[in-house]
Design an enzyme around this catalytic site. Structure first.
Site, PDB file in Angstrom:
ATOM      1  CE1 TYR A 156     -87.202  -5.331  75.746  1.00  0.00           C
ATOM      2  CE2 TYR A 156     -86.677  -3.512  77.216  1.00  0.00           C
ATOM      3  CZ  TYR A 156     -87.612  -3.978  76.480  1.00  0.00           C
ATOM      4  OH  TYR A 156     -88.850  -3.641  76.389  1.00  0.00           O
ATOM      5  CD  GLU A 157     -85.935 -11.093  80.061  1.00  0.00           C
ATOM      6  OE1 GLU A 157     -86.256  -9.764  80.560  1.00  0.00           O
ATOM      7  OE2 GLU A 157     -85.953 -11.765  80.530  1.00  0.00           O
TER       8      GLU A 157
END
Lengths: 578, 578
Positions: free
Chosen positions: B433-434
């Site tokens: 993620y990110e």
């Protein structure tokens, strides 16, 4: 979740064109007439059907439900019983079993491929049959005629299951500390008392009996012996009698493999029979260990293959970003270089891994069936060399591959529903059990490579690498790579007495270096064997070979450099540094 | 499970002796007088106490219980509410927040260390505060004065939480495909309608309001804008009014991070306010992205540190096998070379990782607070260069480290009760993620390294590596390694136009090579900075430096060789090869 599709084309290619299965089998008296390529392909197709249609569908639900335990009884997840019945009806437990006692007597180079499918379809389910086959192997190798005729037919048929009971809380990698005791009885049996942990398939609700192979110490001795201990007693006619003092204390809650019962087993004056000789329990275990360790290697391979398929399918379906110059709203992520890097890395490691599995299986077959003693002995030594590599390298790369395949899925890879994260969790254990991969590496470097002053490894390299007539850059670099390996191994061998911690300290780096080099060899073999095939297949194999040598082979050199740094950097440090 | 102990000595050493925190802070007008080493150490000690005594104890139980969801309401596991109350009472959410709106204004090079402790103690719990701090950052950078004064004090105090709503099913790495719409209203607000997935902390039962930052397209536009959308409406006085059309559709069931609510969020004509300018949503997101990406890197670091501690403790307690020459019944496994290899590998990667985190934090502080424009601008470019490395390399190595630490535990590492397997599962998401680590690598190589024709990376190397007066083998090899990196990067830069898939294809290998080289630099820095300290500490740092260069640094070379192989091996293959 996509349906599992067995890679039958790849399997057939390895048997037919890379490892010459038909000629190998014809050359072995015990196999000639029993198995040929047609039989083998029929078996593979049947196994593919079973695993795709019956086993794979229970994989996800079994992970969610897990094994149950109450009132001392273990229950497997929904669907396991039905799948198990189909599995044993097909005779799959006895696939490589002794025909004299009802086994099918099939060669291991075929067996490893069937096992791969089983692990691809469902890690947890496949273990039940695998443990039974392993137990049967030990009984067949060391049991009395009476034990063999009583137990083997029921194990090969899958009516009864087998389990290996070694570990105790204080005795894991170091089995000297086992406390389970065996009291000799007048009738020649023993009463076994003690507690074992981490017993895979220690109990379940699939079979009416479980046959435990238990490591214990005979009273008065501090050395291990091996015992056959049935959960339910068995009379002379092979009928079940009374419960035998074998009970499940609890089951473990694990990272994965949730459909497989990992039991604490209690033996309370349970009646058992000696397998092999007194105080020779470890030697009896070692007989089957090469088979079992290879089987666990195949768990890594099977997980890897399943992961490769899932990632490949997802990369074709998922639309994000664009190929260079594309005007589509979005293209499949397969167009991106980084996604291709992940897919090719996982694919080339998996393909080479399957070659290692079949090659090791072939050596096992030669060691078991060859009539010529020289062939048999040499194959036995190659089995010794390759087995720890197969166990450790297939499972280490297996985890790498499942993790990389998970990355292809992006955020969806972290969600349970997608299924790929289960593969990561399920296959993680394969690096640990059946001897941790650190233990495998120490066996490889300490016993197999330096144990005979490099005689076997040099013979192996001479027979496989140095004979390559190929003069392409890749073949040349492979020769250089193996020569580097021998140079570092020679340095280790020369220093192993003066530096007694050296082997333990650099074993993993040496096993990994050997593994990466060996995979290069298999890619060359596959590239060359594919030249006779259709041009698309041949081009693919050549491309995989190019990719592997350019992108992954440099790791071998980095590992050898690390190994060459030796043990002092580790062993000279005080405890406070850790 | 062992209690978590924050590595305060290591943290202090980095701030005081490696990165000269005190002098740095004194040189920045906004920080001078607000923070000095004494303040910093008091904050670290307080954070250590909170995380050891209140947060870590909820970690395991939260993993077993997970987040609940029924009737549209999310419930966090038992103990989260109490821990959250203590966390916000300490003002930790606003640690690096703007003092004008109630933040504590502390520097990031201190903040990363507090964040490390939070992730070591409990990955899932720490995310709630981290997301809030990130949302506050974006509002502070781009919001109107009215939005800032209404929302920031409540966010910094932790009374309200923040969430980032970007991903949609068809829009993950490729945000062009976002379908959420924003209808402009006469009062200057917008009505937001659409559905978002994978929203960390999308809802919970810890705070009375959740402030969503939502990427959406204003009707008529195909470009993204950023909106502030509260779950519950807020009046002019900052009081809560009515529910605002924001609801949770479901929560995800994940591999790990089970105490963190990952939500499907539905926006049904929810009232929102523009942050920044129309159609400039991505630019607004990018402002905070460096902070957020670094924070996720710290998740990898925190998990690694926790794993290192657990493995180190276990290796001292677990008795199996013997040291060379030992006559004990059994010794702690710490005596074995292979166990030391695992402990030193995980330790040296973690220590260098913390140095990377603090170094990146320092550059963020300089970019934010420096009065001298030249200093500010250069630091900003270094932040750009280091951030994708920190995000990807800290999380990739974070997973490696947790897995290797798990291996130290043998079979016990696979059992949930032991706790180490949870770290593996929890930290796995940080690679995804990110911005996946592949995306980070493409940002690193495409924008940060070749985007300015290597100007920044060369400046960075000149300022950090070439100035090393050290002439030891290690410093020399580091100079050679970075020169090799520049050579391959130059080749990529020279060919990026004629081979448009090149950067995407080799980005991960280049980022990893840079990361391993950079870690070598930090080990030299730490070794040298420790010379002033007591001799045992200095000897340990020197030993880690030796170990890292001998055992791990060769990986950089293997990666550069792989990158140099280019993109053709990947891009020329037909789809059927994948």
């Amino acid at each position: 979740m996509n349906p599992y599709q067995a890679p039958l084309g790849e399997m057939r290619f390895l048997l037919e064109h890379v490892f010459n299965a038909q000629a190998t089998w014809q050359g072995l008296a015990s196999l000639d007439g029993m198995v040929d390529m047609d039989t083998a392909l029929a078996i593979l197709e049947e196994a593919a059907k079973l695993n795709s249609e019956l086993v794979h569908p229970i994989n996800r639900a079994g992970d969610e439900e897990g094994v149950g335990f109450s009132d001392g009884r273990v229950t497997t997840p929904k669907g396991y019983k039905e799948a198990y019945n189909a599995f044993v009806e097909g005779g799959w437990v006895g696939l490589s079993g002794d025909p004299e006692y009802g086994g099918m007597g099939m060669p291991k180079m075929l067996g490893v491929l069937v096992d791969e499918m089983g692990y691809s379809a469902c890690n947890a389910f496949n273990l039940y049959g695998s443990l039974t086959a392993g137990a049967a192997l030990a009984i067949n190798a060391h049991g009395t005629e009476e034990l063999k005729s009583t137990y083997l037919p029921k194990l090969y048929s899958g009516e009864w299951a087998g389990a290996m009971d070694m570990t105790e809380p204080q005795a894991g990698s170091d089995l000297r500390h086992i406390r389970t005791r065996a009291e000799p009885q007048e009738d020649g049996s023993y009463l076994i008392t003690g507690s074992k942990i981490f017993i895979t398939g220690g109990d379940q609700d699939l079979t009416e009996n479980v046959i435990h192979l238990v490591l214990a110490k005979i009273s008065g001795s501090n050395t291990l012996s091996l015992f056959l201990v049935p959960k339910i007693g068995v009379d002379d006619q092979g009928n079940l009698t009374e419960p035998n003092g074998v009970s499940v204390g609890s089951i473990e809650h694990k990272m994965g493999l949730k459909g497989s019962a990992t039991c604490v087993m209690n033996f309370d004056s349970a009646r058992g029979w000696l397998i092999g000789r007194e105080n020779k329990g470890l030697a009896c275990m070692f007989t089957m260990m090469n088979y079992e360790r290879l089987a666990i290697g195949i768990q890594g391979l099977g997980s890897a293959q399943a992961a490769v398929q899932m990632a490949s399918d997802y990369a074709r379906e998922r639309l994000q970003g664009n190929a260079v110059g594309s005007t589509a709203a979005a293209d499949p992520i397969l167009v991106h270089g980084d996604v291709r890097r992940m897919l090719l890395t996982t694919r080339t490691l998996t393909d080479a891994g399957r070659a290692l599995a079949v090659h090791t299986g072939k050596q096992l077959d030669l060691a078991k069936f060859a009539d010529d003693d020289a062939v048999k002995t040499k194959a036995g030594r190659y089995v010794g060399l390759l087995t720890p590599v197969a166990k450790a390298f297939l499972t280490d790369r297996g985890l790498d591959i499942t993790i990389m395949a998970q990355q292809v899925f992006g955020g969806h890879g972290y969600i349970r529903e997608t299924g790929i994260e289960q593969l990561v969790r399920d296959t993680r254990i394969a690096q640990i059990y059946e001897g941790t991969n650190g233990i495998q590496a120490i066996d490889f470097l300490g016993r197999k490579v330096t144990g005979d002053n490099l005689a076997t490894v040099k013979e192996f390299i001479a027979e496989h690498i140095e004979v390559l007539s190929d003069t392409c850059d890749k073949a040349n670099s492979l020769r250089v790579g193996f020569a580097d390996f021998v140079a570092v191994a020679t340095w280790i061998n020369d220093n192993k007495l003066s530096r007694p911690a050296l082997i333990n300290s650099v074993a993993v780096e040496m096993l990994d270096a050997f593994g990466y080099l060996l995979y290069g060899y298999y890619h060359l073999l596959m590239r060359d064997a594919a030249r006779a095939a259709d041009s698309e297949f041949a081009a693919a194999k050549a491309a995989y070979c190019d990719y592997y040598f350019a992108k992954l082979m440099p790791r071998a050199d980095a590992l050898l450099r690390a190994a060459k740094a030796g043990d002092e950097l580790l062993m000279s440090l005080p405890e406070t540094c850790f």
